[in-house]
Every structure is written in structure tokens, then in C-alpha cells.
Design an enzyme around this catalytic site. Structure first.
Site, PDB file in Angstrom:
ATOM      1  CD  GLU A   1      -1.962  17.841 -15.556  1.00  0.00           C
ATOM      2  OE1 GLU A   1      -1.178  16.943 -15.220  1.00  0.00           O
ATOM      3  OE2 GLU A   1      -2.211  18.143 -16.734  1.00  0.00           O
TER       4      GLU A   1
ATOM      5  NE  ARG B   1       2.370  17.718 -12.726  1.00  0.00           N
ATOM      6  CZ  ARG B   1       2.890  16.858 -11.874  1.00  0.00           C
ATOM      7  NH1 ARG B   1       2.507  16.855 -10.616  1.00  0.00           N
ATOM      8  NH2 ARG B   1       3.789  15.975 -12.263  1.00  0.00           N
TER       9      ARG B   1
ATOM     10  NE  ARG C   1      -3.930  -2.062   2.163  1.00  0.00           N
ATOM     11  CZ  ARG C   1      -3.704  -3.142   2.900  1.00  0.00           C
ATOM     12  NH1 ARG C   1      -2.670  -3.177   3.722  1.00  0.00           N
ATOM     13  NH2 ARG C   1      -4.515  -4.169   2.824  1.00  0.00           N
TER      14      ARG C   1
ATOM     15  CE  LYS D   1       0.884  14.740 -14.246  1.00  0.00           C
ATOM     16  NZ  LYS D   1       0.691  15.340 -15.589  1.00  0.00           N
TER      17      LYS D   1
ATOM     18  CE  LYS E   1       7.178  17.622 -13.696  1.00  0.00           C
ATOM     19  NZ  LYS E   1       7.202  16.365 -14.423  1.00  0.00           N
TER      20      LYS E   1
ATOM     21  CG  HIS F   1       3.750  17.516 -24.154  1.00  0.00           C
ATOM     22  ND1 HIS F   1       4.742  18.465 -24.209  1.00  0.00           N
ATOM     23  CD2 HIS F   1       4.331  16.412 -23.612  1.00  0.00           C
ATOM     24  CE1 HIS F   1       5.860  17.964 -23.717  1.00  0.00           C
ATOM     25  NE2 HIS F   1       5.649  16.724 -23.347  1.00  0.00           N
TER      26      HIS F   1
ATOM     27  CG  HIS G   1       0.958  13.488 -26.252  1.00  0.00           C
ATOM     28  ND1 HIS G   1       0.379  13.907 -25.085  1.00  0.00           N
ATOM     29  CD2 HIS G   1       2.194  13.053 -25.926  1.00  0.00           C
ATOM     30  CE1 HIS G   1       1.237  13.747 -24.088  1.00  0.00           C
ATOM     31  NE2 HIS G   1       2.345  13.233 -24.576  1.00  0.00           N
TER      32      HIS G   1
ATOM     33  CD  GLU H   1       9.415  16.812 -22.520  1.00  0.00           C
ATOM     34  OE1 GLU H   1       8.826  17.844 -22.144  1.00  0.00           O
ATOM     35  OE2 GLU H   1       8.827  15.867 -23.093  1.00  0.00           O
TER      36      GLU H   1
ATOM     37  CG  ASN I   1       0.130  18.974 -20.677  1.00  0.00           C
ATOM     38  OD1 ASN I   1       0.962  18.093 -20.443  1.00  0.00           O
ATOM     39  ND2 ASN I   1      -1.022  19.058 -20.040  1.00  0.00           N
TER      40      ASN I   1
ATOM     41  CG  HIS J   1       7.863  11.996 -25.545  1.00  0.00           C
ATOM     42  ND1 HIS J   1       6.491  12.052 -25.687  1.00  0.00           N
ATOM     43  CD2 HIS J   1       8.194  12.966 -24.662  1.00  0.00           C
ATOM     44  CE1 HIS J   1       6.017  13.021 -24.909  1.00  0.00           C
ATOM     45  NE2 HIS J   1       7.028  13.585 -24.275  1.00  0.00           N
TER      46      HIS J   1
HETATM   47  P1  NAD Z   1      13.530   5.520 -21.449  1.00  0.00           P
HETATM   48  O1  NAD Z   1      13.387   5.408 -20.005  1.00  0.00           O
HETATM   49  O2  NAD Z   1      12.887   4.478 -22.297  1.00  0.00           O
HETATM   50  O3  NAD Z   1      15.057   5.625 -21.843  1.00  0.00           O
HETATM   51  C1  NAD Z   1      15.423   5.686 -23.216  1.00  0.00           C
HETATM   52  C2  NAD Z   1      16.443   4.615 -23.582  1.00  0.00           C
HETATM   53  O4  NAD Z   1      17.704   5.009 -23.090  1.00  0.00           O
HETATM   54  C3  NAD Z   1      16.155   3.234 -22.985  1.00  0.00           C
HETATM   55  O5  NAD Z   1      16.492   2.264 -23.942  1.00  0.00           O
HETATM   56  C4  NAD Z   1      17.102   3.143 -21.795  1.00  0.00           C
HETATM   57  O6  NAD Z   1      17.482   1.823 -21.523  1.00  0.00           O
HETATM   58  C5  NAD Z   1      18.267   3.961 -22.277  1.00  0.00           C
HETATM   59  N1  NAD Z   1      19.022   4.658 -21.244  1.00  0.00           N
HETATM   60  C6  NAD Z   1      18.539   5.385 -20.225  1.00  0.00           C
HETATM   61  N2  NAD Z   1      19.530   5.979 -19.553  1.00  0.00           N
HETATM   62  C7  NAD Z   1      20.674   5.607 -20.148  1.00  0.00           C
HETATM   63  C8  NAD Z   1      22.037   5.904 -19.920  1.00  0.00           C
HETATM   64  N3  NAD Z   1      22.419   6.778 -18.975  1.00  0.00           N
HETATM   65  N4  NAD Z   1      22.954   5.322 -20.718  1.00  0.00           N
HETATM   66  C9  NAD Z   1      22.570   4.493 -21.720  1.00  0.00           C
HETATM   67  N5  NAD Z   1      21.298   4.197 -21.995  1.00  0.00           N
HETATM   68  C10 NAD Z   1      20.365   4.744 -21.224  1.00  0.00           C
HETATM   69  O7  NAD Z   1      12.976   6.923 -21.990  1.00  0.00           O
HETATM   70  P2  NAD Z   1      12.845   8.388 -21.354  1.00  0.00           P
HETATM   71  O8  NAD Z   1      12.780   9.279 -22.532  1.00  0.00           O
HETATM   72  O9  NAD Z   1      13.821   8.639 -20.291  1.00  0.00           O
HETATM   73  O10 NAD Z   1      11.414   8.353 -20.666  1.00  0.00           O
HETATM   74  C11 NAD Z   1      10.234   8.222 -21.416  1.00  0.00           C
HETATM   75  C12 NAD Z   1       9.120   7.834 -20.481  1.00  0.00           C
HETATM   76  O11 NAD Z   1       8.981   8.847 -19.496  1.00  0.00           O
HETATM   77  C13 NAD Z   1       7.774   7.693 -21.159  1.00  0.00           C
HETATM   78  O12 NAD Z   1       7.173   6.500 -20.732  1.00  0.00           O
HETATM   79  C14 NAD Z   1       6.981   8.894 -20.663  1.00  0.00           C
HETATM   80  O13 NAD Z   1       5.596   8.627 -20.568  1.00  0.00           O
HETATM   81  C15 NAD Z   1       7.598   9.108 -19.314  1.00  0.00           C
HETATM   82  N6  NAD Z   1       7.474  10.482 -18.813  1.00  0.00           N
HETATM   83  C16 NAD Z   1       6.921  10.659 -17.571  1.00  0.00           C
HETATM   84  C17 NAD Z   1       6.795  11.912 -17.038  1.00  0.00           C
HETATM   85  C18 NAD Z   1       6.256  12.082 -15.639  1.00  0.00           C
HETATM   86  O14 NAD Z   1       5.996  13.220 -15.231  1.00  0.00           O
HETATM   87  N7  NAD Z   1       6.118  11.005 -14.885  1.00  0.00           N
HETATM   88  C19 NAD Z   1       7.230  13.041 -17.767  1.00  0.00           C
HETATM   89  C20 NAD Z   1       7.808  12.844 -19.017  1.00  0.00           C
HETATM   90  C21 NAD Z   1       7.930  11.548 -19.533  1.00  0.00           C
HETATM   91  N1  GLY Z   2       5.314  15.920 -17.595  1.00  0.00           N
HETATM   92  C1  GLY Z   2       4.214  16.731 -17.199  1.00  0.00           C
HETATM   93  C2  GLY Z   2       3.877  16.655 -15.738  1.00  0.00           C
HETATM   94  O1  GLY Z   2       4.580  16.077 -14.968  1.00  0.00           O
HETATM   95  O2  GLY Z   2       2.868  17.182 -15.348  1.00  0.00           O
END
Ligand code: NAD
Ligand code: GLY
Length: 361
Positions: free
Chosen positions: A233, A238, A121, A143, A223, A245, A249, A185, A242, A262
Site C-alpha cells: 500500500e 491498494r 520470527r 494484512k 483484490k 471506507h 469507518h 465488500e 478503501n 462493519h
Molecule cells: P468475524 O471474524 O468476527 O466473524 C463474524 C462472526 O461470525 C463471529 O462471531 C464468528 O464467530 C462468526 N462466524 C464466522 N464464520 C462463521 C460460520 N461459517 N458459521 C457461523 N459463524 C461464523 O468477522 P468478519 O466480518 O469475518 O471479519 C472482520 C474482521 O476482519 C475485522 O477485524 C476487520 O478489521 C478484519 N478485516 C481485515 C482485512 C484484511 O485485509 N486483513 C480486510 C477486511 C476486514
Molecule cells: N481490506 C483492504 C486491504 O486489504 O488493503
């Protein structure tokens, strides 16, 4: 060390940014007061580069830790992986006294954060982000979640981390394309709230991995300040995050999975948002040009592939949650550093902006 404090009352935490912080992570976690055993969640690629350094740092600080791996990539953001990770943590003897460490990009951060929100939990978690996207965006704000076949991030929880440790040195192993996409970003944050930062971003050499800790911290703070006033949000603040986005998206969802990163889709979405901002919010063309120039500086695309039809993008963005109740709430800029949510943008305006993405920037 540059530290951004995220002030959320009982859920407040620090984001620490420092070169070489990974090897001192155990110490920093100890200083933050986390107790119990650590379940480190990472993906296979990141773990190959950085897990051993983290495990050694934890051991040096007197923590018992074990490693739980998932395959790299977006497909690991699934309920099946959540269940598998929870089972492997339970089998390893973790309970409500343990904490999770997310070592990886946004995929690992979102997934591990969600695991931490439901395991017994809810247990504390620490973010150690390893991509630019994760360092400036996804690791901060709480998030967490996973995807459904019906759409991205449809299951999740707000679960703030107890600590975020950002080490710019881990970016050295990130492939070029993933490194560059993250700047969509970074540039977005500056465009929303800090026009002066645009010049500092321009001064970076995209061929190196040399990003000063101060710049990352300032970008994170944009942020953080937004999350502080609108954690869940619900106040329309917040939503400023976007910027770029909505159409971004739609474009991302219009191409086969994995073809466009992305940040690349967001770069196109930002161009569309800049054009709409010039038309509806009086954004001066030279400021728009500065932001476009920065996206180009990081090799991000500004022109839409002709194979992607405008109607397909419109259909995809119609399903986006920002389209709620048939009303478009679109983030525009009055000026660089001054974003707001507008109700003025119509679907026809968006069609026109997507069409304009076919022209040379
Ligand atoms: P990711 O986590 O898939 O990483 C991209 C690639 O790089 C992967 O193959 C990973 O294995 C590799 N990688 C990561 N760090 C590395 C390093 N230091 N050296 C070598 N390889 C490395 O992608 P991302 O762009 O970091 O994240 C995308 C995700 O984040 C999406 O799912 C998106 O929805 C989410 N996201 C969430 C929020 C939030 O507020 N929670 C905000 C933006 C994005
Ligand atoms: N990436 C947008 C948010 O965290 O609200």
C-alpha cells in the site's frame, strides 16, 4: 477448481475455491507442500461448527494438528491474545517447523496471521476463511494484525499466507446478518474493477447461501490483482480497496461497539462515496443507482440513524489513517468498475455527503 494465483514473487500463493474443500483441506495443504505440525487457530463459534471436519481432514492427510481457541468477536484481536496463543503453541511443542491454519472470519485470520508472523520470527500460515468478508477480502493480501485501545489494526505485519482455501459450504452456518454484511465488500470489489459482475451479484438470492465458487473466485481476483501491484500500500493502488471506507469507518466508530456491523457501516460509506463520485467524478446516476440497489438487495442500510451527528462522524474519521497529513485521499468512481483516488474531496464535501445519508435512498 477455480484457483486465483496471487503473484508476489517469492511470496506467491494460490487461493482455491471449491464447494466442500474443507473436508479435503489436508490434501490441498499437502499438495501446496506445507510440512510440519499444524496449529489450527479458530474462534469458539466457528470451531463448534467446522473444526472437527478440518482436524479429520488434516489427520487423513497425515498431519499432526492441535486446536487453539479464542472467544468469538473483535475483542480477540488483541496483543494479549497473541501472547496467549504463542504461549499455548510453544507449550504444545510447536516451533519454527510448524505452520498455522486460521479457521474463521476476518478476526481469526488477522489474529492468526499476526501470530504466524511473529512466532519464531515467522512461520507459514494457511487461511481457511469462513465468512464472506474473510473469503473475498481479509484472507487475501497479507494484512495481519490486532487492535489497540487507541484504534483498530494499529499493530500488525504484512505476512502473506502460503495458501488460502475457500469453501462456500461453510457459509451455511453463518447468521443472516453476518452473511449479508459481507456483500458490502463483494459489491465494493465489483464497483472498483468489474461492472459486469454487478449483474451476477444481483442474480444471487440473499435468502440462500448459494454463492457459486466462480463468482467468489472472480471477486477475489479483483483484490488479488490490486495487491499484486501494490502489496504494501505504498503506490496508491491498494488504497482503491478503501472505496466507501473513509466515511464508513467514521460511522462505524461513532456508534457503541457491536451496534453496527462493519459491512453495514461500509454500505452507508459506499452511498456517500457514490454521491461524491456523481458530484466530483461524473459517475452516471443510473450506475450509482444500480450499486445502491444491490446494497438494498442484501438488506444493507442506506440511511443514517439520526442519533449519529455529522460532527461526530467527522471527528472520528479525522483520526482515520486515510486523513494523513490533513489531506483527504478519497476513493471515487468515474464509472462502475473504474475507481481512482482523488484529492478533490474537501471536508465540507464529506459533511454534505454525510448529511445526505439522512435522506431516503
Ligand atoms: P468475524 O471474524 O468476527 O466473524 C463474524 C462472526 O461470525 C463471529 O462471531 C464468528 O464467530 C462468526 N462466524 C464466522 N464464520 C462463521 C460460520 N461459517 N458459521 C457461523 N459463524 C461464523 O468477522 P468478519 O466480518 O469475518 O471479519 C472482520 C474482521 O476482519 C475485522 O477485524 C476487520 O478489521 C478484519 N478485516 C481485515 C482485512 C484484511 O485485509 N486483513 C480486510 C477486511 C476486514
Ligand atoms: N481490506 C483492504 C486491504 O486489504 O488493503
Amino acid at each position: 477448481m477455480p484457483t486465483v494465483h496471487v503473484d508476489l514473487g517469492a511470496r506467491s500463493y494460490d487461493v482455491k475455491v471449491e464447494q466442500g474443500l474443507l473436508v479435503r483441506a489436508g490434501e490441498a495443504i499437502r499438495e501446496a507442500g506445507l510440512k510440519g505440525r499444524a496449529a489450527v487457530i479458530s474462534d469458539e463459534t466457528v470451531a463448534g461448527h467446522h473444526a472437527q471436519a478440518l482436524l479429520t481432514a488434516l489427520e487423513t492427510a497425515g498431519y499432526t494438528a492441535d486446536l487453539h481457541l479464542v472467544p468469538s468477536g473483535e475483542s480477540s484481536k488483541s496483543m494479549a491474545r497473541v501472547e496467549q496463543l504463542c504461549s499455548s503453541m510453544a507449550a504444545a511443542g510447536h516451533d519454527r517447523r510448524s505452520f498455522v491454519i486460521a479457521l474463521g472470519g476476518g478476526v481469526v485470520g488477522d489474529l492468526a496471521g499476526f501470530v504466524a508472523s511473529v512466532f519464531y520470527r515467522g512461520i507459514p500460515f494457511v487461511q481457511i476463511p469462513t465468512t464472506i468478508v474473510a473469503q473475498v477480502d481479509s484472507s487475501v493480501g497479507g494484512k495481519t494484525g490486532v487492535n489497540l485501545a487507541e484504534g483498530k489494526n494499529l499493530l500488525g505485519a504484512f505476512h502473506q499466507p502460503a495458501l488460502v482455501l475457500v469453501d462456500p459450504l461453510v457459509l451455511a452456518t453463518l447468521p443472516d446478518r453476518e452473511y449479508h454484511e459481507g456483500f458490502a465488500e463483494v459489491i465494493k470489489h465489483a464497483a472498483i474493477r468489474d461492472a459486469a459482475m454487478l449483474a451476477d451479484i444481483k442474480a444471487l438470492d440473499p435468502a440462500t447461501r448459494d454463492v457459486p465458487a466462480d463468482l467468489i473466485a472472480r471477486n477475489i481476483a479483483i483484490k488479488a490483482r490490486i495487491v499484486e501491484v501494490d502489496e504494501h500500500e505504498t503506490k496508491g493502488v491498494r488504497a482503491l480497496l478503501n472505496l466507501g471506507h473513509t466515511i464508513g469507518h467514521g460511522i462505524e466508530a461513532s456508534v457503541p461497539y457491536g451496534e453496527m456491523l462493519h459491512g453495514e457501516a461500509i454500505s452507508l460509506g459506499l452511498r456517500a462515496a457514490l454521491q461524491l463520485s456523481e458530484k466530483h467524478a461524473g459517475l452516471p446516476a443510473d450506475q450509482s443507482g444500480t450499486i445502491l440497489g444491490l446494497l438494498q438487495h442484501f438488506h444493507l442500510p442506506l440511511q443514517l440513524d439520526p442519533a449519529i451527528t455529522t460532527e461526530r462522524v467527522m471527528e472520528k474519521l479525522g483520526r482515520d489513517k486515510k486523513f494523513e497529513g490533513g489531506k483527504v485521499r478519497f476513493v471515487l468512481l468515474r464509472a462502475a468498475g473504474d475507481a481512482f483516488v482523488s484529492a478533490e474531496v474537501t471536508p465540507d464535501d464529506m459533511r454534505e455527503a454525510i448529511e445526505l445519508l439522512r435522506t431516503k435512498a
